[in-house]
Every structure is written in structure tokens, then in C-alpha cells.
Design a protein around this motif. Sequence first.
Motif, mmCIF file in Angstrom:
data_model
loop_
_atom_site.group_PDB
_atom_site.id
_atom_site.type_symbol
_atom_site.label_atom_id
_atom_site.label_comp_id
_atom_site.label_asym_id
_atom_site.label_seq_id
_atom_site.Cartn_x
_atom_site.Cartn_y
_atom_site.Cartn_z
ATOM 1 N N TRP A 179 38.114 35.023 54.934
ATOM 2 C CA TRP A 179 39.149 34.061 55.257
ATOM 3 C C TRP A 179 40.449 34.811 55.538
ATOM 4 O O TRP A 179 40.866 35.690 54.796
ATOM 5 C CB TRP A 179 39.315 33.007 54.173
ATOM 6 C CG TRP A 179 39.293 33.501 52.751
ATOM 7 C CD1 TRP A 179 40.363 33.789 51.955
ATOM 8 C CD2 TRP A 179 38.138 33.749 51.926
ATOM 9 N NE1 TRP A 179 39.968 34.191 50.704
ATOM 10 C CE2 TRP A 179 38.605 34.181 50.657
ATOM 11 C CE3 TRP A 179 36.756 33.651 52.132
ATOM 12 C CZ2 TRP A 179 37.747 34.505 49.617
ATOM 13 C CZ3 TRP A 179 35.906 33.975 51.096
ATOM 14 C CH2 TRP A 179 36.396 34.396 49.860
ATOM 15 N N PHE A 181 44.510 35.090 56.215
ATOM 16 C CA PHE A 181 45.751 34.468 55.757
ATOM 17 C C PHE A 181 46.816 34.545 56.846
ATOM 18 O O PHE A 181 47.051 35.602 57.436
ATOM 19 C CB PHE A 181 46.257 35.161 54.486
ATOM 20 C CG PHE A 181 45.447 34.847 53.265
ATOM 21 C CD1 PHE A 181 45.788 33.798 52.424
ATOM 22 C CD2 PHE A 181 44.313 35.596 52.953
ATOM 23 C CE1 PHE A 181 45.029 33.499 51.304
ATOM 24 C CE2 PHE A 181 43.553 35.307 51.839
ATOM 25 C CZ PHE A 181 43.909 34.263 51.007
ATOM 26 N N VAL A 186 51.282 35.006 48.571
ATOM 27 C CA VAL A 186 50.067 34.413 48.029
ATOM 28 C C VAL A 186 49.792 35.000 46.647
ATOM 29 O O VAL A 186 49.972 36.200 46.424
ATOM 30 C CB VAL A 186 48.859 34.699 48.961
ATOM 31 C CG1 VAL A 186 47.570 34.142 48.367
ATOM 32 C CG2 VAL A 186 49.102 34.122 50.348
ATOM 33 N N TRP A 188 47.116 36.325 45.041
ATOM 34 C CA TRP A 188 45.846 36.771 45.606
ATOM 35 C C TRP A 188 44.658 36.477 44.704
ATOM 36 O O TRP A 188 43.613 36.003 45.164
ATOM 37 C CB TRP A 188 45.915 38.257 45.928
ATOM 38 C CG TRP A 188 46.935 38.600 46.962
ATOM 39 C CD1 TRP A 188 48.067 39.340 46.788
ATOM 40 C CD2 TRP A 188 46.931 38.202 48.345
ATOM 41 N NE1 TRP A 188 48.770 39.428 47.979
ATOM 42 C CE2 TRP A 188 48.093 38.749 48.942
ATOM 43 C CE3 TRP A 188 46.059 37.454 49.136
ATOM 44 C CZ2 TRP A 188 48.395 38.560 50.282
ATOM 45 C CZ3 TRP A 188 46.357 37.267 50.479
ATOM 46 C CH2 TRP A 188 47.519 37.810 51.029
ATOM 47 N N LYS A 190 44.339 34.218 42.334
ATOM 48 C CA LYS A 190 44.117 32.773 42.253
ATOM 49 C C LYS A 190 43.500 32.246 43.540
ATOM 50 O O LYS A 190 42.601 31.387 43.512
ATOM 51 C CB LYS A 190 45.446 32.069 41.966
ATOM 52 C CG LYS A 190 45.328 30.586 41.712
ATOM 53 C CD LYS A 190 46.684 29.995 41.328
ATOM 54 C CE LYS A 190 46.584 28.499 41.050
ATOM 55 N NZ LYS A 190 47.917 27.931 40.681
ATOM 56 N N ALA A 191 43.962 32.766 44.678
ATOM 57 C CA ALA A 191 43.441 32.314 45.968
ATOM 58 C C ALA A 191 41.975 32.695 46.125
ATOM 59 O O ALA A 191 41.167 31.908 46.655
ATOM 60 C CB ALA A 191 44.269 32.904 47.100
ATOM 61 N N TYR A 192 41.603 33.880 45.674
ATOM 62 C CA TYR A 192 40.205 34.298 45.786
ATOM 63 C C TYR A 192 39.302 33.386 44.964
ATOM 64 O O TYR A 192 38.253 32.937 45.440
ATOM 65 C CB TYR A 192 40.036 35.741 45.332
ATOM 66 C CG TYR A 192 38.604 36.202 45.407
ATOM 67 C CD1 TYR A 192 38.035 36.570 46.626
ATOM 68 C CD2 TYR A 192 37.798 36.229 44.278
ATOM 69 C CE1 TYR A 192 36.709 36.959 46.718
ATOM 70 C CE2 TYR A 192 36.470 36.619 44.353
ATOM 71 C CZ TYR A 192 35.933 36.992 45.575
ATOM 72 O OH TYR A 192 34.618 37.367 45.653
ATOM 73 N N ALA A 194 39.859 30.325 44.107
ATOM 74 C CA ALA A 194 39.822 29.004 44.736
ATOM 75 C C ALA A 194 38.883 28.992 45.937
ATOM 76 O O ALA A 194 38.124 28.032 46.142
ATOM 77 C CB ALA A 194 41.221 28.579 45.148
ATOM 78 N N ALA A 195 38.925 30.048 46.753
ATOM 79 C CA ALA A 195 38.070 30.100 47.936
ATOM 80 C C ALA A 195 36.600 30.217 47.546
ATOM 81 O O ALA A 195 35.734 29.535 48.116
ATOM 82 C CB ALA A 195 38.472 31.282 48.815
ATOM 83 N N LEU A 226 43.158 25.952 50.612
ATOM 84 C CA LEU A 226 44.116 27.056 50.747
ATOM 85 C C LEU A 226 44.951 26.859 52.008
ATOM 86 O O LEU A 226 44.528 27.223 53.111
ATOM 87 C CB LEU A 226 43.385 28.406 50.802
ATOM 88 C CG LEU A 226 42.751 28.895 49.497
ATOM 89 C CD1 LEU A 226 42.001 30.199 49.726
ATOM 90 C CD2 LEU A 226 43.800 29.085 48.406
ATOM 91 N N GLN A 228 47.330 28.507 53.131
ATOM 92 C CA GLN A 228 47.732 29.764 53.762
ATOM 93 C C GLN A 228 46.636 30.343 54.657
ATOM 94 O O GLN A 228 46.862 31.319 55.373
ATOM 95 C CB GLN A 228 48.096 30.808 52.705
ATOM 96 C CG GLN A 228 49.106 30.336 51.668
ATOM 97 C CD GLN A 228 48.417 29.849 50.408
ATOM 98 O OE1 GLN A 228 47.303 29.332 50.434
ATOM 99 N NE2 GLN A 228 49.100 30.009 49.270
ATOM 100 N N VAL A 229 45.438 29.756 54.622
ATOM 101 C CA VAL A 229 44.308 30.274 55.401
ATOM 102 C C VAL A 229 44.231 29.550 56.739
ATOM 103 O O VAL A 229 44.267 28.321 56.787
ATOM 104 C CB VAL A 229 42.989 30.111 54.614
ATOM 105 C CG1 VAL A 229 41.781 30.358 55.510
ATOM 106 C CG2 VAL A 229 42.972 31.061 53.420
#
Length: 275
Positions: A179, A181, A186, A188, A190-192, A194-195, A226, A228-229
Motif C-alpha cells: 500500500w 502512502f 503517519v 507507521w 499503527k498503520a501497518y 490497521a492495514a 487508512l 493516507q493510502v
Amino acid sequence: MAIELGSNRYGKAETRVVRVVRDSERHEIVDLNVSVALAGDLDDTHLTGANDKVLPTDTQKNTVFAFARDGIESAEEFGARLGEHFTGSQESIDRATVTLQEYTWTRHGDHTFSRGDGGEHKQATVVYENGRPDVTVGLRDLLVLNSTDSEFTGYIVDEYTTLAPATDRILATAVTADWHFSETDVDWNKAYTAARTALIEAFRDTYSLSLQQTLYAMGAKVIEVLPQVDRVTLTLPNKHHFLVDLEPFELDNPGLVFFAADRPYGLIEGTVERR
């Protein structure tokens, strides 16, 4: 006939670095496989053999270790920090690509961990150019399986078709996903998380009429959670499970026993984008 040098880069591949966090009795481990590729004003090196603009790959390896000493907040942050260093400290280098594979260790105590060989891992690619990082994050070999809620019917049938329609089948795949951005402000880690969760939930919750449909649902879910993606690219090999014929043994097989075939396999690939 004219001959000229095309695009090129060089670097140090697969520097394994393990950083232990010892700030308390409960230790943390960051385990990375780091590859660096540098590009820029390097024509003379190829055309004449001059090395005055070349930062040795051994130096790149040493830089990875030295930077790890200061800590690794996340794979993405570490890659951006390395990319900024290489492009900022070397006049001949204007583009640095840092690819980082991250391996997860399972905790069994304050300082005891285990990890199986191979298998699922995170991958981050940071391209540092023009003073800013471009970040793509993903994962490799996430094995997922639905034992039902999948079918495959209504496809083209020609003189070479032998596949029977399936109205209740096992659907399994080893997910490769990336994915991208559109911004870098971000969290990072937490985003990983979530994805990855979004990919699994979409696979779980989609009644699949095709692996293509499931691919789209998985990519769309990541984009939904997300903001930001801006795009998600997925590669999904179909891990075929074929029902075993038990009639020669005078046994029925009402969807209980399967043969897991490793090849050949269907390969489904696609990109889901934010508009």
C-alpha cells in the motif's frame, strides 16, 4: 550505431540487523533485512571505471549498523533516515531506495522470543529523492484460508475446459500486498497493524464468487481504513484444494478431505486505487 548507458543503481543488499531495546527489563527486538540502492551521477563509473563518486557498498552496510545504534522507531522511519543520509551526504547521489523486510518475533517472557523460519513478514520500501521520502509498505506470505463461503461458477467453457463448477470450495491464498502512502505524517506501526487487519477482515467477510472479487474487497478495505493510502497492489496465488475421490475405498467425501496442490496455481493480481 549509438550505444549509451541507461538507468542504473548500485548498493548493498540484505544487511541483516537486529536491534535489541534494553530500556527496561522487558526487552524489545527489531529484526530487519535492509537493502540499499543508490542512483545519481554515476556514468563515469560505468564508462571509464572512475570510482571517485562511488560510496562503497561496505560503507553502506556499516551505515546501517551505525544508524541502528541510535534506535529503530519503525522500518519506515529507519529507511527514511538512511535515505536522507545517503542523498544528503553524497553529492553524486540524488536517489536512494531503501527496502526493509521486518521479521516478527513472538514474546515468551521479558527477554525470550521465538520465530519460525520464513513465512509472513512486513516489507517497507522508502525512495528518498528531492528531499522527501516516498513510502510503500506491505507484507509477504500472509496465509489465509476460508473453508467455505466461496464458489466459482459461470466461467467460459470451451473445448479444453474440464474444470467442474464449484458452489462450495476452500479459498486459500498467500497474500502479497503493498500500500502506497500519499503523505508521510503517519504513525507507521499503527498503520501497518490497521492495514493487515483490514486485509484479513475483508478476506473473512467477503462471500467470494471469484478470487478477483476478493482481491478488490481487500484492497478497498485498506483504503477505507487508512486515509493516507492512495493505492493498494495485491498478488494472490490461488492455493488450490481439490476434493479427494474416496469412492475407490467405498467412502463418501462430503467436503471433508482435500488435496492441497502447490502447482500449477491460478495467479490473481490487481491494484485498487483511491479516486
